[in-house]
Design a protein around this motif. Structure first.
Motif, PDB file in Angstrom:
ATOM      1  N   LYS A   1     -46.847 -29.510  52.485  1.00 14.32           N
ATOM      2  CA  LYS A   1     -47.859 -28.918  51.335  1.00 14.32           C
ATOM      3  C   LYS A   1     -46.927 -27.636  50.384  1.00 14.32           C
ATOM      4  O   LYS A   1     -47.066 -27.551  49.347  1.00 14.32           O
ATOM      5  N   LYS A   2     -46.576 -26.912  51.396  1.00 13.50           N
ATOM      6  CA  LYS A   2     -45.912 -25.688  51.060  1.00 13.50           C
ATOM      7  C   LYS A   2     -44.604 -25.963  50.256  1.00 13.50           C
ATOM      8  O   LYS A   2     -44.289 -25.325  49.124  1.00 13.50           O
ATOM      9  N   GLN A   3     -43.634 -26.712  50.699  1.00 13.40           N
ATOM     10  CA  GLN A   3     -42.353 -26.853  50.252  1.00 13.40           C
ATOM     11  C   GLN A   3     -42.306 -27.977  49.483  1.00 13.40           C
ATOM     12  O   GLN A   3     -41.260 -28.153  48.562  1.00 13.40           O
ATOM     13  N   HIS A   4     -43.239 -29.022  49.091  1.00 11.93           N
ATOM     14  CA  HIS A   4     -42.954 -30.097  48.473  1.00 11.93           C
ATOM     15  C   HIS A   4     -44.392 -30.391  47.763  1.00 11.93           C
ATOM     16  O   HIS A   4     -44.274 -31.453  46.988  1.00 11.93           O
ATOM     17  N   ASN A   5     -45.384 -29.882  47.846  1.00  9.85           N
ATOM     18  CA  ASN A   5     -46.646 -29.954  47.079  1.00  9.85           C
ATOM     19  C   ASN A   5     -47.161 -31.374  47.539  1.00  9.85           C
ATOM     20  O   ASN A   5     -47.851 -32.059  46.482  1.00  9.85           O
ATOM     21  N   TYR A   6     -47.133 -31.985  48.738  1.00  6.96           N
ATOM     22  CA  TYR A   6     -47.618 -33.228  48.983  1.00  6.96           C
ATOM     23  C   TYR A   6     -49.122 -33.119  49.638  1.00  6.96           C
ATOM     24  O   TYR A   6     -49.352 -32.090  50.326  1.00  6.96           O
ATOM     25  N   THR A   7     -49.923 -33.920  49.178  1.00  7.16           N
ATOM     26  CA  THR A   7     -51.504 -33.827  49.786  1.00  7.16           C
ATOM     27  C   THR A   7     -51.362 -34.649  51.065  1.00  7.16           C
ATOM     28  O   THR A   7     -50.778 -35.835  51.319  1.00  7.16           O
ATOM     29  N   CYS A   8     -51.915 -33.833  52.088  1.00  5.78           N
ATOM     30  CA  CYS A   8     -51.749 -34.271  53.339  1.00  5.78           C
ATOM     31  C   CYS A   8     -52.861 -34.289  53.929  1.00  5.78           C
ATOM     32  O   CYS A   8     -53.752 -33.297  53.820  1.00  5.78           O
ATOM     33  N   ARG A   9     -53.119 -34.717  55.147  1.00  5.28           N
ATOM     34  CA  ARG A   9     -54.479 -34.889  56.058  1.00  5.28           C
ATOM     35  C   ARG A   9     -54.126 -35.167  57.568  1.00  5.28           C
ATOM     36  O   ARG A   9     -53.635 -36.215  57.696  1.00  5.28           O
ATOM     37  N   ALA A  10     -54.191 -33.986  58.272  1.00 13.07           N
ATOM     38  CA  ALA A  10     -53.810 -34.076  59.560  1.00 13.07           C
ATOM     39  C   ALA A  10     -54.805 -34.584  60.478  1.00 13.07           C
ATOM     40  O   ALA A  10     -55.914 -34.190  60.183  1.00 13.07           O
ATOM     41  N   CYS A  11     -54.466 -35.548  61.296  1.00 12.95           N
ATOM     42  CA  CYS A  11     -55.542 -36.120  62.276  1.00 12.95           C
ATOM     43  C   CYS A  11     -54.789 -35.692  63.781  1.00 12.95           C
ATOM     44  O   CYS A  11     -53.626 -35.606  63.778  1.00 12.95           O
ATOM     45  N   PRO A  12     -55.549 -35.877  64.899  1.00 12.23           N
ATOM     46  CA  PRO A  12     -54.863 -35.696  66.192  1.00 12.23           C
ATOM     47  C   PRO A  12     -53.851 -36.941  66.479  1.00 12.23           C
ATOM     48  O   PRO A  12     -52.794 -36.646  67.062  1.00 12.23           O
TER      49      PRO A  12
ATOM     50  N   LEU B   1     -50.706 -38.170  60.689  1.00 14.58           N
ATOM     51  CA  LEU B   1     -50.599 -37.325  59.670  1.00 14.58           C
ATOM     52  C   LEU B   1     -50.513 -38.093  57.978  1.00 14.58           C
ATOM     53  O   LEU B   1     -49.407 -38.903  58.218  1.00 14.58           O
ATOM     54  N   ASP B   2     -51.488 -38.079  57.526  1.00 15.16           N
ATOM     55  CA  ASP B   2     -51.137 -38.962  56.195  1.00 15.16           C
ATOM     56  C   ASP B   2     -50.824 -38.284  55.105  1.00 15.16           C
ATOM     57  O   ASP B   2     -51.191 -37.065  55.002  1.00 15.16           O
ATOM     58  N   VAL B   3     -49.815 -38.778  54.426  1.00 16.25           N
ATOM     59  CA  VAL B   3     -49.070 -38.093  53.398  1.00 16.25           C
ATOM     60  C   VAL B   3     -49.162 -38.975  52.038  1.00 16.25           C
ATOM     61  O   VAL B   3     -48.819 -40.059  52.115  1.00 16.25           O
ATOM     62  N   TRP B   4     -49.774 -38.255  50.831  1.00 22.00           N
ATOM     63  CA  TRP B   4     -49.777 -38.916  49.658  1.00 22.00           C
ATOM     64  C   TRP B   4     -48.445 -38.603  49.030  1.00 22.00           C
ATOM     65  O   TRP B   4     -48.298 -37.553  48.432  1.00 22.00           O
ATOM     66  N   LYS B   5     -47.650 -39.649  48.712  1.00 13.94           N
ATOM     67  CA  LYS B   5     -46.549 -39.211  48.039  1.00 13.94           C
ATOM     68  C   LYS B   5     -46.223 -40.510  46.740  1.00 13.94           C
ATOM     69  O   LYS B   5     -46.011 -41.844  47.243  1.00 13.94           O
TER      70      LYS B   5
ATOM     71  N   GLN C   1     -49.218 -48.014  38.679  1.00 13.90           N
ATOM     72  CA  GLN C   1     -48.618 -46.909  37.758  1.00 13.90           C
ATOM     73  C   GLN C   1     -47.005 -46.869  38.124  1.00 13.90           C
ATOM     74  O   GLN C   1     -46.905 -46.720  39.396  1.00 13.90           O
ATOM     75  N   SER C   2     -46.199 -47.069  37.343  1.00 10.72           N
ATOM     76  CA  SER C   2     -44.624 -47.099  37.740  1.00 10.72           C
ATOM     77  C   SER C   2     -44.268 -45.692  38.054  1.00 10.72           C
ATOM     78  O   SER C   2     -43.206 -45.650  38.893  1.00 10.72           O
ATOM     79  N   ALA C   3     -44.752 -44.685  37.871  1.00 10.95           N
ATOM     80  CA  ALA C   3     -44.150 -43.316  38.127  1.00 10.95           C
ATOM     81  C   ALA C   3     -45.335 -42.570  38.635  1.00 10.95           C
ATOM     82  O   ALA C   3     -45.686 -41.476  38.065  1.00 10.95           O
ATOM     83  N   ALA C   4     -46.021 -42.933  39.756  1.00  6.46           N
ATOM     84  CA  ALA C   4     -47.133 -42.153  40.143  1.00  6.46           C
ATOM     85  C   ALA C   4     -46.899 -40.852  40.709  1.00  6.46           C
ATOM     86  O   ALA C   4     -45.589 -40.644  41.106  1.00  6.46           O
ATOM     87  N   GLN C   5     -47.330 -39.584  40.594  1.00  2.00           N
ATOM     88  CA  GLN C   5     -47.128 -38.349  41.011  1.00  2.00           C
ATOM     89  C   GLN C   5     -47.668 -37.996  42.291  1.00  2.00           C
ATOM     90  O   GLN C   5     -48.911 -38.621  42.659  1.00  2.00           O
ATOM     91  N   SER C   6     -46.991 -37.263  43.083  1.00  2.22           N
ATOM     92  CA  SER C   6     -47.502 -36.492  44.333  1.00  2.22           C
ATOM     93  C   SER C   6     -48.590 -35.602  44.021  1.00  2.22           C
ATOM     94  O   SER C   6     -48.718 -35.186  42.924  1.00  2.22           O
ATOM     95  N   GLY C   7     -49.555 -35.201  44.933  1.00  3.80           N
ATOM     96  CA  GLY C   7     -50.463 -34.247  44.779  1.00  3.80           C
ATOM     97  C   GLY C   7     -51.783 -34.760  44.438  1.00  3.80           C
ATOM     98  O   GLY C   7     -51.915 -35.973  44.579  1.00  3.80           O
ATOM     99  N   GLY C   8     -52.716 -33.755  44.063  1.00  2.00           N
ATOM    100  CA  GLY C   8     -54.044 -34.507  43.941  1.00  2.00           C
ATOM    101  C   GLY C   8     -54.939 -34.661  45.236  1.00  2.00           C
ATOM    102  O   GLY C   8     -54.536 -34.249  46.447  1.00  2.00           O
ATOM    103  N   SER C   9     -56.150 -35.073  45.001  1.00  2.00           N
ATOM    104  CA  SER C   9     -56.950 -35.435  46.073  1.00  2.00           C
ATOM    105  C   SER C   9     -56.547 -36.781  46.661  1.00  2.00           C
ATOM    106  O   SER C   9     -55.991 -37.731  46.352  1.00  2.00           O
ATOM    107  N   LEU C  10     -56.888 -36.743  47.901  1.00  2.00           N
ATOM    108  CA  LEU C  10     -56.488 -37.858  48.870  1.00  2.00           C
ATOM    109  C   LEU C  10     -57.376 -38.837  48.887  1.00  2.00           C
ATOM    110  O   LEU C  10     -58.520 -38.933  49.014  1.00  2.00           O
ATOM    111  N   PRO C  11     -56.976 -40.175  48.425  1.00  2.00           N
ATOM    112  CA  PRO C  11     -58.041 -41.331  48.227  1.00  2.00           C
ATOM    113  C   PRO C  11     -58.286 -41.751  49.738  1.00  2.00           C
ATOM    114  O   PRO C  11     -57.607 -41.441  50.819  1.00  2.00           O
ATOM    115  N   VAL C  12     -59.091 -42.825  49.792  1.00  3.25           N
ATOM    116  CA  VAL C  12     -59.591 -43.428  51.049  1.00  3.25           C
ATOM    117  C   VAL C  12     -58.416 -44.301  51.368  1.00  3.25           C
ATOM    118  O   VAL C  12     -57.880 -45.116  50.776  1.00  3.25           O
TER     119      VAL C  12
END
Length: 933
Positions: A558-569, A572-576, A825-836
């Motif tokens: 998140k800090k270095q690449h602005n990826y939306t992430c969700r950590a679990c035990p 780790l889900d990354v939206w890119k 979308q042909s050029a989807a962007q990273s970031g934003g809220s994480l979908p289901v």
């Protein structure tokens, strides 16, 4: 000859000792009629073939020299002509009827000196028959096989003391290396010269008399096919991982399963226009008006010239020996089955859309323009050269696969006056049935987008700063990363108006009453951390450390690449870029820690267990398999497409839980690594047909399937270990270099019963599909073998299409789909809220059903948009069981003879099906007439 046989048929028709009487032609040659006799009764097991032959000395052989004419032009056309062309084919047909007695005497003399002659020739005939080379016009008949072996014996190329198997091997070795000139130079003193024979015929094999070319009707393409098959057989003969006898003599090789592309000329009468345009009158005279055989050499030469370096081999079907009643007219030439052409492709060149010709000032440019007509044009290239070139349509991989079709139809239209409507292409089965897709892309292109995104993520993980331990390896462990995912994930953009915004969270929850949101596939990535003494030796502590790494990775990404992430035990889900990556941290010693336990006495025990095996499978074996099969895709461009077709068929037939994704990929890989007796598939269609044939014909009980990845295995080692431990091994045993003894990919499934079911359905699917593809009257539709027979199941649970997230991927999707909260979308962007992510109510419902009722029934469903869950009661489901208070769930008590027994409460179970699937289940259909209590 025909008149003589007609008189004989009239005489025999009144005899009670003769059953049916029919006419035919010897290898399709109308000048060599044959009378077929069968004995009366239904149990006739043989046919008598009567040939009409002139007596010895009736004609002088010199009259039938290849350069002489025996069909006068004036007689044939009714127009006076100053010269008559040679009629070598007509002459050969007459000579063929003059020499049978001499040939029989020659073969009898040779066979008397070699005890294995008869058996050796029989093996060679079987080999020819399996390749469809022994019947029809221009075939390499059983007679030619006998003459070939006799020639090799008389010229001492093989010994009279050889066994039948040795005779076959040496015959194939000879066929694979010879040239036509080599054969003729070695045979006896010839009356016509070598040059005279070759000027009249494409293939030359002269009989002992020196007058008759026994291969007069054979085309050069058939000869090259014979040579190719012989050479290929010799390659497989001594291969240690191949059962040579089975693949060479017991495996049929029909054109539809051998050639990468097949074309059919359905309207044969159009070849009359070809003969007229190319002025083939002399050939028509020579072939007694057979316009198919007259035009065939020109058509073959045209296609060979046009396809050029795109193909290894061009083959064609052989006109069958037609039969008809003695009371009816002989069928017309146009009544023959369609003329089929097979292409064996060079995959690296076949799909090239540019045909680059000679330079504009090169004399060969004229020939190039004559061949390609208006499609040829001058083009300037980046290197500054200006050359003739032809450009074909091919924006997507699907279109580029069809470039050979564009070439064939264009050339036949331009030079042979055969319209495109008369040419039927068999080879257009794409990699998946994308009936619901609006984007005209193929699996390779979608997988490539995923692979590129993964490569970028992998680089960024390697370069992350701030981790307490360094990363030692980043490995993909998902089918999309090896190009074999049936429907690869596509970059998506979330439509936030679809979701509930009252409470913003990492997982957006859909509004009540809305359709189920689109299923977003998590792409698994294994991130191996370096070993260190800082790692604990306790399983629970290791899990906590891995969870901490997931949290730290999320912070850094998140800090270095602005990826939306969700950590679990556990991950780790990354939206890119519109794709969801599921990163799992792995520690290489964790499986070993799970196997260790300490007794109360303090002793350390190491014992394998299910948990350790599953972890090892997820973090070691699957990433390795993904990497290896990715390499196979780079070597064979259609590997992934064949995998997608195969897995779509398995899923549609409700077998995806029994033949898992990894197992299916390995089965397909075996077709490329050990294709014997074929070459590796060069198109998705031929690979899919061979996959079905592998499933239904492989002897799973007696043989291991060896998938020789990286060419590291020997067949004998695997076979010996397999036979020694057969009873304890899975029914479907697949050996790989990293798994020689246990077949870990099939350890849990399929069962014996399910494998038998798979084999039965595969055999029927293969039969139906091949018949449909080769029958010009049927529409080509691969979906016909992807509709499962549901009559065999006891209960059908129909689902609400609105809540099936993958509905658009169904074999027969509904005409109206539902908005599911995403847009392509042909050029989807990273970031934003994480979908289901990874939410599929059908999968969750299936899991609950199996957990609750797995002891009573089996549950099947098509994971790609299936709207029916099929239920099959287990054989012992309704057997009375002793009453136990701990085992009364879904059962009713029945008391007989003072003994309480429990039976399944079917009505309650069906009601539970509805309750568990509230809002998902549309209806439950029970087929009570199939049940036996």
């Amino acid at each position: 000859r025909a008149l003589y046989l007609a008189g004989l048929a009239q005489h025999l028709s009144s005899s009670s000792e003769v059953g049916t009487l029919r006419y035919s032609c010897l290898h399709g040659n109308r000048l060599r009629p044959v009378l077929l006799l069968t004995p009366p009764g239904k149990d006739s097991s043989f046919t008598v073939r009567v040939h009409a032959c002139p007596p010895p000395g009736f004609f002088k052989p010199n009259r039938f020299h290849p350069q002489r004419n025996n069909v006068r032009t004036e007689w044939y056309t009714g127009v006076q002509s100053s010269s008559d062309p040679p009629t070598p084919h007509y002459n050969s047909s007459v000579l063929g009827d003059l020499l049978p007695r001499a040939h029989l005497q020659f073969l009898s003399a040779v066979s008397s000196q070699c005890s294995a002659f008869t058996d050796g020739v029989a093996l060679l005939k079987v080999w020819l028959h399996q390749r469809q080379l022994d019947q029809g016009t221009g075939c390499f008949s059983g007679f030619l096989a006998s003459m070939l072996v006799a020639y090799l014996l008389t010229t001492h190329r093989i010994s009279n003391n050889m066994t039948a198997y040795q005779l076959l091997r040496n015959s194939l070795n000879f066929l694979g290396k010879i040239t036509t000139a080599y054969i003729i130079n070695a045979i006896y003193i010839l009356t016509p010269s070598l040059a005279e024979f070759h000027s009249a015929f494409q293939v030359v094999f002269v009989d002992p008399s020196g007058h008759l070319n026994m291969c007069s009707d054979m085309t050069a393409c058939t000869y090259k096919q014979l040579q190719h098959e012989a050479s290929l057989s010799m390659q497989f003969w001594d291969e240690p991982t191949v059962d040579g006898f089975h693949c060479l003599l017991m495996t049929p090789k029909p054109m539809i399963r051998t050639s990468d592309h097949v074309f059919q000329l359905c309207d044969l009468v159009k070849l009359q226009s070809t003969c007229k345009k190319q002025n083939l009158l002399n050939d028509l005279m020579d072939l007694s008006g057979n316009y198919i055989q007259a035009a065939l050499p020109f058509v073959l030469s045209l296609l060979q010239q046009g396809l050029g370096q795109r193909i290894h081999l061009l083959t064609h079907s052989l006109a069958p020996d037609l039969e008809w009643s003695v009371e009816s007219e002989a069928p017309k030439y146009k009544a023959q089955p369609p003329l089929s052409f097979g292409l064996l492709l060079k995959p690296e060149l076949a799909s090239c859309i540019l045909e680059k010709g000679p330079a504009a000032d090169n004399p060969k440019a004229v020939e190039f323009r004559q061949l390609w007509g208006s499609r040829s044009e001058l083009r300037r290239f980046q290197d500054g050269s200006i050359t003739e070139a032809v450009l074909w349509e091919g924006e997507s991989m699907c279109q580029r696969r069809l470039v050979p079709q564009q070439i064939v139809t264009y050339l036949l239209q331009l030079h042979a006056d055969i319209p495109e409507a008369s040419v039927r292409h068999i080879g257009g089965i794409d990699d998946v049935v994308k009936t619901g897709s609006e984007v005209p892309t193929t699996g390779e292109e979608e997988s490539l987008v995923v692979v590129q995104a993964y490569d970028d993520l992998s680089r960024k993980l390697w370069n992350l700063e701030g981790l307490p331990l360094s990363i030692t390896a980043v490995q993909g462990a998902h089918p999309a990363l090896r190009y074999t995912q049936v429907f690869p994930p596509r970059p998506l953009k979330v439509d936030y108006s679809f979701f509930d915004k009252e409470k913003i969270s990492r997982s957006l929850i859909p509004k009540e009453g809305k359709p189920c949101p689109a299923y977003i596939t998590p792409i698994t990535v294994i991130c191996h951390m370096e070993g260190s003494g800082k790692w604990p030796h306790d399983r629970l502590a290791i899990r906590h450390i891995r969870a901490a790494f997931h949290i730290r990775l999320a912070e850094l990404l998140k800090k270095q690449h602005n990826y939306t992430c969700r950590a679990c035990p556990s991950h780790l889900d990354v939206w890119k870029e519109g794709l969801a990556f599921r990163i799992q941290v792995a520690y290489h010693r964790e499986p070993q820690v799970l196997r260790e336990s300490v007794t109360p006495e303090g002793l350390l025990l190491v014992r394998d267990n299910e948990e350790a095996q599953q972890l090892e499978m997820a973090t070691i074996h699957k990433p390795l398999l993904t990497s290896t099969l990715h390499g196979l895709q780079q070597e064979h461009s259609c590997f992934g497409a064949v995998c997608r077709l195969a897995k779509r068929w398995l899923a549609a037939q409700l077998f995806s839980d029994d033949i898992t994704e990894d197992t299916a990929d390995l089965l397909v890989a075996s077709l490329f690594l050990q294709p014997a007796p074929f070459t590796p598939p060069g198109s998705p269609q031929v690979g899919f047909l061979r996959f079905l044939h592998l499933l239904c014909s492989f002897e799973w009980r007696n043989n291991p399937l060896i998938v020789n990845l990286n060419n590291e295995l020997t067949g004998r080692e695997i076979k010996n270990g397999f036979m020694a431990s057969r009873e304890s091994l899975p029914v479907m045993f697949i050996a790989t270099p990293k798994d020689k003894k246990s077949s870990m990919w099939t350890k849990r499934a399929p069962t014996v019963q399910m494998l038998q079911r798979v084999m039965t359905v595969a055999a029927e699917s293969l039969k139906v599909l091949e018949r449909q593809l080769m029958d010009g009257k049927q529409l080509q539709d691969v979906r016909v073998v992807m509709r499962p027979p549901l009559d065999a199941y006891d209960v059908l649970i129909h689902l609400n299409p609105k809540q099936v997230p993958l509905l658009s991927q169904a074999v027969d999707p509904p005409p109206v789909n539902f908005s599911r909260g995403i847009t392509a979308q042909s050029a989807a962007q990273s970031g934003g809220s994480l979908p289901v992510i990874d939410y599929n109510p059908v999968f969750l419902y299936l899991s609950e059903l199996r957990e609750a009722f797995g002891d009573l029934a089996l549950f099947f469903c098509d994971p790609y948009g299936g709207t029916v869950i099929a239920v099959l009661w287990k054989p012992k489901a309704f057997a009375p069981a002793p009453f136990k208070t701990s085992q009364v769930s879904a059962r009713t008590v029945k008391v007989t003879s003072n003994e309480a027994k429990t039976l399944p409460n079917v009505e309650a179970i069906l009601e539970d099906f509805r309750v568990l699937g509230k809002d998902l289940v549309k209806s439950v259909e029970a087929k009570m007439d199939k049940w036996s209590f």
